[in-house]
Scaffold this motif. Structure first.
Motif, short mmCIF file in Angstrom:
data_model
loop_
_atom_site.label_atom_id
_atom_site.label_comp_id
_atom_site.label_asym_id
_atom_site.label_seq_id
_atom_site.Cartn_x
_atom_site.Cartn_y
_atom_site.Cartn_z
N ARG A 92 14.36 -4.74 82.07
CA ARG A 92 14.11 -4.52 83.50
C ARG A 92 12.69 -3.98 83.63
O ARG A 92 12.35 -2.97 83.01
N VAL A 93 11.87 -4.64 84.43
CA VAL A 93 10.45 -4.29 84.55
C VAL A 93 10.18 -3.79 85.96
O VAL A 93 10.55 -4.45 86.94
N ASP A 94 9.54 -2.64 86.07
CA ASP A 94 9.03 -2.13 87.34
C ASP A 94 7.53 -2.27 87.34
O ASP A 94 6.88 -2.08 86.31
N GLY A 95 6.94 -2.57 88.50
CA GLY A 95 5.49 -2.64 88.55
C GLY A 95 5.00 -3.31 89.81
O GLY A 95 5.73 -3.45 90.79
N PHE A 96 3.73 -3.71 89.79
CA PHE A 96 3.06 -4.26 90.96
C PHE A 96 2.50 -5.64 90.65
O PHE A 96 2.12 -5.93 89.52
N ARG A 97 2.43 -6.48 91.66
CA ARG A 97 1.81 -7.79 91.53
C ARG A 97 0.29 -7.65 91.64
O ARG A 97 -0.21 -7.00 92.55
N SER A 98 -0.42 -8.30 90.74
CA SER A 98 -1.88 -8.41 90.83
C SER A 98 -2.22 -9.62 91.70
O SER A 98 -1.36 -10.46 91.96
N PRO A 99 -3.45 -9.72 92.17
CA PRO A 99 -3.84 -10.86 93.01
C PRO A 99 -3.60 -12.21 92.35
O PRO A 99 -3.35 -13.20 93.03
N ASP A 100 -3.64 -12.28 91.01
CA ASP A 100 -3.41 -13.56 90.33
C ASP A 100 -1.93 -13.87 90.15
O ASP A 100 -1.57 -14.90 89.55
#
Length: 310
Positions: free
Chosen positions: A233-241
Motif C-alpha cells: 500500500r503506497v501513500d504519496g503525491f502525484r508529480s506533474p508527469d
C-alpha cells in the motif's frame, strides 16, 4: 572586577533566557516542522502560490496539486476559490472544496506551506478544521506542523472503509476533520488515503523507482522501495508527469482486491487509463476526473473495476 562579574552574570542570564524561550516554543508546538523537514519541496494546501513542480502552488498547470486551485482542472488544496474539480480550500465553490486553509488568499495565507486549517467553511465544503497532509510525528498525530489529538474512540477510515488508529503511521496521507484550535485541535474523523494498493510489478536496482498497477513510484527520502512480487500500500503525491512520490510504503499480505487513485488520462466507453493501468467496467467518468478505482486484476494486468469513487 564588579563590572566584569555583572557582565558575566548578564551573559549567563541571557543564555538561560534564550534557552528557556526555545524550550517553551518547542513545548508549545511539539509538532513544529524544522526547515527542510519534509521529503519534498513543494507545498500542498494553503495558497502555495509558487511551487514550481505542480504540487502546491496555484495549481494553474493542468494537474497541479495544492495552491489556490484557481483554474486547475485537477488541482488539490489551496483556497479552492474556483477549483473546477480542485480539492481543498474553503469549499467556497461548494461543489468541490475540501480542506485547505479555508481562508481567502487575501487573508494572508501564502508561500508554499502544506495544508492549512480550513477554518472558514461558511456552510460549504467540510466544516470544523480540515487538515490534509502527511503524518510527521506521534503522541497525538502531527500533520502539517499541527498537533491533532485523537483517542481509541475516534473514527478512522481507510480508502472509504472502516479502519483503526493502529494503522496510522508516519508518512501516511490523511484527511482530518477536527474541532478546536491552536494546541487543542481534536480529530472528529481521520481518513487514510492510499495512492495505490497492489503487487509490485518491477523494482529498479538501487531502489530509486518501482511499479505498482502500472504506476511509476519514486520513494521519498528515507522510504525503502519494495521488491518485485511484494504486495504493498503506497501513500504519496502525484508529480506533474503522473508518477507518484511515495511518502509511505506498507507491506501487506497478498490479496485479490487492488486499488488506484489518480486522474483519468483517457476514457472510452467503460474503459479508462490511469498511468500505465487500463481499467474496465468504469461508468460515466470523463478524462481529467480524479477517481479511486477498486477491483481485481485480470489477465494482462487489466483492472476489472468493482467500485468507482469520484
Amino acid at each position: 572586577m564588579a563590572r566584569a562579574t555583572e557582565r558575566a552574570l548578564a551573559r549567563i542570564f541571557g543564555a538561560l533566557a534564550a534557552t528557556l524561550f526555545l524550550a517553551l516554543s518547542a513545548w508549545a508546538n511539539p509538532c513544529a516542522l524544522p526547515e527542510g523537514g519534509l521529503p519534498f519541496t513543494s507545498g500542498m494546501g494553503g495558497t502555495g502560490i509558487d511551487s514550481g513542480t505542480g504540487m502546491g502552488g496555484t495549481g494553474l498547470g493542468g494537474d497541479g496539486m495544492g495552491g489556490t486551485g484557481i483554474s486547475s482542472g485537477t488541482g488539490m488544496g489551496g483556497t479552492g476559490l474556483r477549483a473546477q474539480g480542485g480539492m481543498g480550500g474553503t469549499g467556497i465553490d461548494s461543489g468541490t472544496g475540501l480542506g485547505g486553509t479555508g481562508l481567502r488568499a487575501e487573508d494572508g495565507i501564502g508561500g508554499s506551506g502544506m495544508g492549512g486549517t480550513g477554518r472558514r467553511a461558511d456552510g460549504s465544503g467540510i466544516g470544523g478544521t480540515g487538515v490534509v497532509g502527511i503524518i510527521t510525528g506521534f503522541g497525538s498525530i502531527c500533520v502539517n506542523g499541527l498537533e491533532i489529538h485523537y483517542d481509541a474512540g475516534t473514527p478512522v477510515t481507510m480508502d472509504g472503509r472502516s479502519a483503526s488508529a493502529g494503522q496510522l503511521a508516519i508518512g501516511r496521507l490523511v484527511s482530518v476533520d477536527a474541532v478546536g484550535g491552536g494546541a487543542s485541535l481534536r480529530a472528529r474523523h481521520i481518513e487514510l488515503n492510499s495512492a495505490v494498493v497492489g503487487p509490485v510489478d518491477w523494482s529498479a536496482p538501487g531502489g530509486h523507482a518501482f511499479m505498482v498497477l502500472g504506476q511509476t513510484v519514486h520513494p521519498a527520502s528515507g522510504v525503502r522501495a519494495p521488491q518485485a512480487g511484494e504486495f504493498v500500500r503506497v501513500d504519496g503525491f502525484r508529480s506533474p508527469d503522473g508518477s507518484l512520490l511515495a511518502t509511505h510504503v506498507g507491506r501487506l499480505p497478498a490479496a485479490r482486491t487492488v486499488s488506484v487513485t489518480g486522474v483519468v488520462e483517457a476514457s472510452s466507453g467503460r474503459t479508462v487509463r490511469i498511468g500505465g493501468l487500463t481499467a474496465v467496467g468504469v461508468d460515466h467518468v470523463a478524462t481529467g476526473t480524479p477517481v479511486r478505482l477498486t477491483g481485481r486484476l485480470a489477465a494482462g494486468g487489466v483492472l476489472e473495476t468493482q467500485r468507482t469513487e469520484l
